[in-house]
Scaffold this motif. Sequence first.
Motif, PDB file in Angstrom:
ATOM      1  N   HIS A 143      -1.139 -18.077 -41.585  1.00 32.40           N
ATOM      2  CA  HIS A 143      -2.416 -17.961 -42.291  1.00 32.40           C
ATOM      3  C   HIS A 143      -2.369 -16.764 -43.244  1.00 32.40           C
ATOM      4  O   HIS A 143      -1.892 -15.692 -42.880  1.00 32.40           O
ATOM      5  CB  HIS A 143      -3.569 -17.773 -41.300  1.00 32.40           C
ATOM      6  CG  HIS A 143      -4.775 -17.132 -41.919  1.00 32.40           C
ATOM      7  ND1 HIS A 143      -5.163 -15.852 -41.628  1.00 32.40           N
ATOM      8  CD2 HIS A 143      -5.656 -17.591 -42.854  1.00 32.40           C
ATOM      9  CE1 HIS A 143      -6.238 -15.541 -42.328  1.00 32.40           C
ATOM     10  NE2 HIS A 143      -6.557 -16.578 -43.084  1.00 32.40           N
ATOM     11  N   GLY A 190      -7.538 -18.828 -46.097  1.00 29.84           N
ATOM     12  CA  GLY A 190      -8.970 -18.574 -46.037  1.00 29.84           C
ATOM     13  C   GLY A 190      -9.267 -17.113 -45.785  1.00 29.84           C
ATOM     14  O   GLY A 190      -8.550 -16.441 -45.045  1.00 29.84           O
ATOM     15  N   SER A 223       1.056 -23.930 -43.382  1.00 28.65           N
ATOM     16  CA  SER A 223       0.223 -22.820 -43.826  1.00 28.65           C
ATOM     17  C   SER A 223      -1.231 -23.253 -43.986  1.00 28.65           C
ATOM     18  O   SER A 223      -1.533 -24.411 -44.272  1.00 28.65           O
ATOM     19  CB  SER A 223       0.726 -22.255 -45.155  1.00 28.65           C
ATOM     20  OG  SER A 223       0.600 -23.212 -46.197  1.00 28.65           O
ATOM     21  N   VAL A 224      -2.119 -22.293 -43.784  1.00 27.82           N
ATOM     22  CA  VAL A 224      -3.546 -22.458 -44.053  1.00 27.82           C
ATOM     23  C   VAL A 224      -4.016 -21.196 -44.758  1.00 27.82           C
ATOM     24  O   VAL A 224      -3.415 -20.123 -44.618  1.00 27.82           O
ATOM     25  CB  VAL A 224      -4.353 -22.686 -42.764  1.00 27.82           C
ATOM     26  CG1 VAL A 224      -4.043 -24.045 -42.162  1.00 27.82           C
ATOM     27  CG2 VAL A 224      -4.099 -21.586 -41.733  1.00 27.82           C
ATOM     28  N   ALA A 265     -13.816 -23.547 -43.527  1.00 27.98           N
ATOM     29  CA  ALA A 265     -12.836 -24.378 -44.223  1.00 27.98           C
ATOM     30  C   ALA A 265     -11.452 -24.197 -43.621  1.00 27.98           C
ATOM     31  O   ALA A 265     -10.662 -25.156 -43.538  1.00 27.98           O
ATOM     32  CB  ALA A 265     -12.823 -24.040 -45.711  1.00 27.98           C
ATOM     33  N   LEU A 266     -11.148 -22.989 -43.192  1.00 28.27           N
ATOM     34  CA  LEU A 266      -9.868 -22.723 -42.542  1.00 28.27           C
ATOM     35  C   LEU A 266      -9.744 -23.527 -41.251  1.00 28.27           C
ATOM     36  O   LEU A 266      -8.694 -24.130 -40.970  1.00 28.27           O
ATOM     37  CB  LEU A 266      -9.738 -21.231 -42.263  1.00 28.27           C
ATOM     38  CG  LEU A 266      -8.535 -20.764 -41.433  1.00 28.27           C
ATOM     39  CD1 LEU A 266      -7.228 -21.133 -42.115  1.00 28.27           C
ATOM     40  CD2 LEU A 266      -8.608 -19.267 -41.188  1.00 28.27           C
ATOM     41  N   ASP A 269     -11.178 -26.319 -40.625  1.00 25.36           N
ATOM     42  CA  ASP A 269     -10.962 -27.711 -41.029  1.00 25.36           C
ATOM     43  C   ASP A 269      -9.499 -27.955 -41.394  1.00 25.36           C
ATOM     44  O   ASP A 269      -8.922 -28.994 -41.034  1.00 25.36           O
ATOM     45  CB  ASP A 269     -11.850 -28.063 -42.226  1.00 25.36           C
ATOM     46  CG  ASP A 269     -13.316 -28.209 -41.850  1.00 25.36           C
ATOM     47  OD1 ASP A 269     -13.600 -28.405 -40.648  1.00 25.36           O
ATOM     48  OD2 ASP A 269     -14.169 -28.125 -42.752  1.00 25.36           O
ATOM     49  N   GLN A 270      -8.890 -27.001 -42.105  1.00 19.26           N
ATOM     50  CA  GLN A 270      -7.476 -27.151 -42.469  1.00 19.26           C
ATOM     51  C   GLN A 270      -6.601 -27.253 -41.228  1.00 19.26           C
ATOM     52  O   GLN A 270      -5.685 -28.076 -41.160  1.00 19.26           O
ATOM     53  CB  GLN A 270      -7.014 -25.953 -43.307  1.00 19.26           C
ATOM     54  CG  GLN A 270      -7.634 -25.822 -44.682  1.00 19.26           C
ATOM     55  CD  GLN A 270      -7.262 -24.498 -45.326  1.00 19.26           C
ATOM     56  OE1 GLN A 270      -6.087 -24.168 -45.449  1.00 19.26           O
ATOM     57  NE2 GLN A 270      -8.262 -23.734 -45.735  1.00 19.26           N
ATOM     58  N   GLU A 323     -15.417 -19.817 -45.912  1.00 28.04           N
ATOM     59  CA  GLU A 323     -13.959 -19.927 -45.950  1.00 28.04           C
ATOM     60  C   GLU A 323     -13.375 -20.016 -44.549  1.00 28.04           C
ATOM     61  O   GLU A 323     -12.365 -20.692 -44.329  1.00 28.04           O
ATOM     62  CB  GLU A 323     -13.348 -18.756 -46.731  1.00 28.04           C
ATOM     63  CG  GLU A 323     -13.636 -18.804 -48.221  1.00 28.04           C
ATOM     64  CD  GLU A 323     -12.638 -18.007 -49.041  1.00 28.04           C
ATOM     65  OE1 GLU A 323     -11.472 -17.868 -48.614  1.00 28.04           O
ATOM     66  OE2 GLU A 323     -13.040 -17.527 -50.114  1.00 28.04           O
ATOM     67  N   GLN A 343      -7.031 -30.614 -39.520  1.00 26.05           N
ATOM     68  CA  GLN A 343      -6.387 -31.693 -40.262  1.00 26.05           C
ATOM     69  C   GLN A 343      -4.879 -31.734 -40.018  1.00 26.05           C
ATOM     70  O   GLN A 343      -4.248 -32.799 -40.140  1.00 26.05           O
ATOM     71  CB  GLN A 343      -6.674 -31.539 -41.754  1.00 26.05           C
ATOM     72  CG  GLN A 343      -8.106 -31.868 -42.128  1.00 26.05           C
ATOM     73  CD  GLN A 343      -8.458 -31.466 -43.555  1.00 26.05           C
ATOM     74  OE1 GLN A 343      -7.572 -31.196 -44.374  1.00 26.05           O
ATOM     75  NE2 GLN A 343      -9.741 -31.410 -43.855  1.00 26.05           N
ATOM     76  N   LEU A 344      -4.301 -30.596 -39.650  1.00 20.52           N
ATOM     77  CA  LEU A 344      -2.868 -30.561 -39.352  1.00 20.52           C
ATOM     78  C   LEU A 344      -2.556 -31.185 -37.994  1.00 20.52           C
ATOM     79  O   LEU A 344      -1.401 -31.501 -37.712  1.00 20.52           O
ATOM     80  CB  LEU A 344      -2.351 -29.123 -39.394  1.00 20.52           C
ATOM     81  CG  LEU A 344      -2.269 -28.469 -40.778  1.00 20.52           C
ATOM     82  CD1 LEU A 344      -1.919 -26.989 -40.642  1.00 20.52           C
ATOM     83  CD2 LEU A 344      -1.240 -29.174 -41.657  1.00 20.52           C
ATOM     84  N   SER A 395      -4.093 -18.004 -51.413  1.00 19.50           N
ATOM     85  CA  SER A 395      -2.859 -18.746 -51.669  1.00 19.50           C
ATOM     86  C   SER A 395      -1.796 -17.834 -52.260  1.00 19.50           C
ATOM     87  O   SER A 395      -0.595 -18.031 -52.021  1.00 19.50           O
ATOM     88  CB  SER A 395      -3.134 -19.938 -52.590  1.00 19.50           C
ATOM     89  OG  SER A 395      -3.746 -19.511 -53.793  1.00 19.50           O
TER      90      SER A 395
END
Length: 243
Positions: free
Chosen positions: A31, A54, A51-52, A64-65, A67-68, A61, A71-72, A35
């Motif tokens: 993390h 946020g 990688s994520v 959203a992190l 959520d990332q 953020e 999703q993995l 980016s």
Amino acid sequence: MTRILITGSADGLGRAAAETLLGDGHQVIVHARTSQRLTAVQDLLDRGAASVVGDLADLDETRALADQVNQLGPVDAVIHNAGVYSGPQVLPVNVVAPYLLTALIHRPRRLVYLSSGMHLGGRDTLSGLDWTGARRTGSYSDSKLFVTALAVAVSRLWPGVPSNAVDPGWVPTRMGGPNAPDDLRLGHLTQEWLATSDDPRARSTGGYWYHQQPREPHPAARSIPFQDRLLAELAAHTGTPLS
């Protein structure tokens, strides 16, 4: 093979843990705050790390992190390593973010929270705190007491998920400074062990650890009324209860 998320892994202890765990054959999710910061772990990404991104000082953020990460796919362990030492973002990054990620990431098999020996000097009061980071109302020591209490509270609420806090020691990282007296390898060994080992001690829960040895935390960290007040404050601030 274990899949492990490590927050704040662009440098310091987080990066060191990511590098070691990746070398041991585990799947690692690194993390970074932005980016652009991912360039610091490009070598780990080239070796297969995911990688994520946020900013953990920002609630949106941080959501959203989570959520990332979801999703993995499922993670086996989360090492809540990210932290700041000073400034108004101490509470958002050191306490709010690990709480919110705990609440939102699909429940892993193990949780590890980075504390500090300085938590023993933390104040066990929650009145007047600004969790937003708009102004500084809590010290680093306070934040580490709160996150230690969070780790112990999760161990009580989720008995099937080992949840522990770790004092990594005063080690020579960017935060600790070049003259820190503790051993850098020992500074990230315990969290790796708690996240992956089949040692019965590593599979225990509700502990506060220093170099793979249990220690007794600040009494407030084990106080259920204090834990419940802390969880209620964080739930109210984030709008997300810890189920």
